[in-house]
Design a protein around this motif. Structure first.
Motif, PDB file in Angstrom:
ATOM      1  N   ILE A 134       3.623  28.329 -21.070  1.00 40.33           N
ATOM      2  CA  ILE A 134       3.687  29.747 -21.444  1.00 40.33           C
ATOM      3  C   ILE A 134       5.031  30.333 -21.035  1.00 40.33           C
ATOM      4  CG2 ILE A 134       2.565  31.994 -21.226  1.00 40.33           C
ATOM      5  CD1 ILE A 134       0.127  30.560 -20.105  1.00 40.33           C
TER       6      ILE A 134
ATOM      7  N   ILE B  40       3.080  30.165 -26.408  1.00 39.66           N
ATOM      8  CA  ILE B  40       2.650  28.915 -25.776  1.00 39.66           C
ATOM      9  C   ILE B  40       3.181  27.778 -26.629  1.00 39.66           C
ATOM     10  CG2 ILE B  40       0.699  27.523 -25.002  1.00 39.66           C
ATOM     11  CD1 ILE B  40      -0.990  30.058 -24.941  1.00 39.66           C
TER      12      ILE B  40
ATOM     13  N   TRP C 263      -7.739  20.972 -28.156  1.00 39.05           N
ATOM     14  CA  TRP C 263      -7.028  21.201 -26.895  1.00 39.05           C
ATOM     15  C   TRP C 263      -6.716  19.885 -26.186  1.00 39.05           C
ATOM     16  CZ3 TRP C 263      -4.548  25.401 -26.040  1.00 39.05           C
ATOM     17  CH2 TRP C 263      -5.033  26.664 -26.409  1.00 39.05           C
TER      18      TRP C 263
ATOM     19  N   GLY D 211      -0.601  23.547 -22.445  1.00 40.98           N
ATOM     20  CA  GLY D 211       0.567  24.209 -23.022  1.00 40.98           C
ATOM     21  C   GLY D 211       1.421  24.859 -21.955  1.00 40.98           C
TER      22      GLY D 211
ATOM     23  N   CYS E  42      -3.042  19.477 -19.112  1.00 39.55           N
ATOM     24  CA  CYS E  42      -2.164  20.597 -19.464  1.00 39.55           C
ATOM     25  C   CYS E  42      -2.369  20.975 -20.932  1.00 39.55           C
ATOM     26  CB  CYS E  42      -0.697  20.243 -19.215  1.00 39.55           C
ATOM     27  SG  CYS E  42       0.442  21.559 -19.685  1.00 39.55           S
TER      28      CYS E  42
ATOM     29  N   ILE F   5      -3.937  28.974 -14.896  1.00 41.52           N
ATOM     30  CA  ILE F   5      -2.486  29.154 -14.981  1.00 41.52           C
ATOM     31  C   ILE F   5      -1.841  28.648 -13.704  1.00 41.52           C
ATOM     32  CG2 ILE F   5      -0.575  30.792 -15.210  1.00 41.52           C
ATOM     33  CD1 ILE F   5      -2.338  32.601 -16.796  1.00 41.52           C
TER      34      ILE F   5
ATOM     35  N   PHE G 269      -2.555  25.955 -18.032  1.00 39.27           N
ATOM     36  CA  PHE G 269      -1.300  26.259 -18.709  1.00 39.27           C
ATOM     37  C   PHE G 269      -0.203  26.346 -17.650  1.00 39.27           C
ATOM     38  CE2 PHE G 269      -4.639  27.976 -21.396  1.00 39.27           C
ATOM     39  CZ  PHE G 269      -4.260  27.553 -22.672  1.00 39.27           C
TER      40      PHE G 269
END
Length: 409
Positions: free
Chosen positions: A158, A189, A138, A156, A154, A258, A246
Motif C-alpha cells: 500500500i 495497492i 488473494w 499487496g 502478503c 497492515i 498488506f
C-alpha cells in the motif's frame, strides 16, 4: 431623435480553417497512419506504444467515443480522439500546445480528453484493474509475493501519492498539503509485479494518510470482513499461523492486516531484518508509481485541470499501466536505472531514477500513527519467522549501523 445605429458584429466561424484540415495531407493523423506501415520504431518513439497496441485500445473504446457527422460539420474521429488523449497523458503538454499538433481546438480537447479517459478506464478496469474478491484470488497475489519477494501471506503493498494540481479557483486551502503544494491523493495497492490491484483517487491533499486509507472502500471491506480475504494460515516451512497482511510504510497505522517497519531509532538486529524484508516487498508499489510517472509524464508537473477531471485521468493511467504491463510488457519495459533495484551479492540498493525525477509524486510521510496491540503481536511473530525458518541468506548484507537499508548514493 437620431436613429440608433447598431454596431454590426463580425460573425465568428465555428471552427478555424486550419483546424478543419486535420485529415489533410501533412496533418498529425496522416503522420500517425504513415508511421504505422513500415516505420514501427518511429511509431513507438512517438506514441510510446506499438501500432498494434494503439489500435487494440482503439478497438475497445471506439464504440463509446465515436461521434456522428452532421449536416453542419464533420465529427472528430475516434482515432483522433484517442491519439490526442494518449499524447496528452504521455507528454503532459497543455491543451493550447496540443491543439497545434492535433489540429483540434483547445476547447474541444478540454471535452474530448476527460471523456476519452473515462471510457479508457471503463473498458479496461474489469479485466486490468480488478481487485481480488475471493480467497483464491488473494492467494494468487500472496503466492507471487512469496516467490518473488520472499514475504509470506502478503496480499499487496500500500502507498499513497500526492498528484500535484493547480489550485482550483475559490478552493482556499482545501487542497493544500504539508509540502506546500496543492494536490489530490492517489491511494493504491500493488501486487508483486507492480500492477495496481486497487486505486482510489480524489481525496484532497490536506487529509492525513490514515484518514485516506480508513475511508477507502477496500479498508472498510477489510474491517467488515467482506473483502474475501483468506483465513489465517501457516507460514511456509513453519508451524506459525498468521493472518494475511498488506505492507505499508511509517505513514500507516500498524494493524492486524497492515504491517509497517519498526521505528528507525534503536532497532535491534531482528527488527532491522524485519524492516528490510518488509521494505523489499514494498518496493513493488514504489516502482509501480515510478513507472506510472515515467510513462505518463503528465504527472511530472502540476496539472491545470479541475480535480474531478484529474481523478478520471489518474484512473485511466492506472488502467493503462496494468494493460501495458500485462499484455504489452515488451513495449512497457523500463529504461535501465528507472526502477529501484538491489544487488544480492554486495547488499547495495540502487534507488530508481523516478525518485529524483518525479518529485511531484512523493509519498505520504506523516509518522507516529497509533498501533493496535494485535498488530504488534502479528509483527513480532513475522519478525521471529524472518530470523528463523523464513530467513534468507543475504538479508544481513542490507543492514547498516543506523538500522536502515544500504543505498548506493
Amino acid at each position: 431623435m437620431c436613429a440608433k445605429i447598431k454596431a454590426t458584429k463580425q460573425k465568428r466561424m465555428w471552427c478555424k480553417e486550419w483546424l478543419r484540415r486535420r485529415e489533410d495531407i501533412g496533418s498529425h493523423m496522416t503522420i500517425l497512419r504513415e508511421l504505422k506501415h513500415g516505420h514501427e520504431a518511429d511509431f513507438i518513439n512517438y506514441m510510446r506504444m506499438d501500432p498494434n497496441t494503439f489500435y487494440k485500445i482503439l478497438s475497445k473504446v471506439e464504440p463509446y467515443i465515436m461521434k456522428e457527422d452532421t449536416n453542419m460539420r464533420q465529427s472528430i474521429s475516434a482515432e483522433a480522439r484517442l491519439h490526442a488523449t494518449l499524447l496528452f497523458l504521455s507528454t503532459g503538454c497543455s491543451y493550447r500546445s496540443l491543439q497545434y499538433s492535433t489540429r483540434i481546438s483547445k476547447q474541444s480537447l478540454s471535452a474530448i480528453i476527460p471523456e476519452t479517459c473515462k471510457q479508457i478506464y471503463e473498458v479496461l478496469r474489469e479485466d486490468y484493474l480488478k481487485t481480488p474478491s475471493t480467497p483464491e484470488e488473494w492467494k494468487n497475489v500472496s503466492n507471487d509475493f512469496w516467490r518473488m519477494w520472499n514475504f509470506p501471506n502478503c496480499l499487496g503493498a500500500i502507498d499513497g501519492k500526492h498528484i500535484v494540481i493547480r489550485q482550483p479557483p475559490g478552493s482556499g486551502s482545501y487542497f493544500y498539503n504539508y509540502k506546500g503544494t496543492y494536490s489530490i491523493i492517489l491511494m493504491a495497492i500493488c501486487d508483486a509485479n507492480s500492477n495496481f490491484i486497487y486505486a482510489d483517487v480524489g481525496v484532497n491533499g490536506r487529509v492525513s494518510d490514515g484518514g485516506v486509507w480508513a475511508n477507502t472502500s477496500i479498508s472498510q471491506r477489510i474491517v467488515n470482513h467482506t473483502a474475501g480475504m483468506p483465513e489465517d494460515t501457516k507460514l511456509p516451512g513453519s508451524d506459525k499461523t498468521l493472518p494475511f497482511v498488506f505492507l505499508a510504510d511509517d505513514a500507516f497505522p500498524l494493524q492486524r492486516h497492515i504491517m509497517k517497519p519498526y521505528p528507525y531509532q534503536k532497532q535491534t538486529t531482528s527488527e532491522r531484518i524485519f524492516s528490510y524484508r518488509l521494505s523489499r516487498g514494498r518496493r513493488t508499489v514504489e516502482n509501480g508509481f515510478g513507472m506510472l510517472a515515467n510513462r505518463f509524464r503528465v504527472f511530472l508537473a502540476p496539472i491545470n485541470l479541475p480535480p474531478e477531471k484529474v481523478d478520471i485521468m489518474v484512473l485511466a493511467c492506472t488502467a493503462l499501466h496494468n494493460f501495458l504491463r500485462k499484455d504489452e510488457i515488451n513495449q512497457y519495459s523500463q529504461p535501465e536505472g528507472c526502477l529501484e533495484t538491489e544487488c544480492l551479492s554486495d547488499g547495495i540498493v540502487a534507488p530508481g531514477e523516478w525518485q529524483q525525477t518525479s518529485a511531484d509524486l512523493l509519498g505520504l510521510q506523516v509518522v507516529g500513527r497509533n498501533a493496535s496491540i494485535e498488530g504488534k503481536v502479528v509483527r513480532e511473530k513475522y519478525m521471529e519467522y524472518f530470523q528463523g525458518e523464513g530467513a534468507v541468506s543475504w538479508q544481513n548484507k542490507f543492514l547498516n549501523d543506523s538500522g536502515n537499508v544500504s543505498y548506493n548514493v
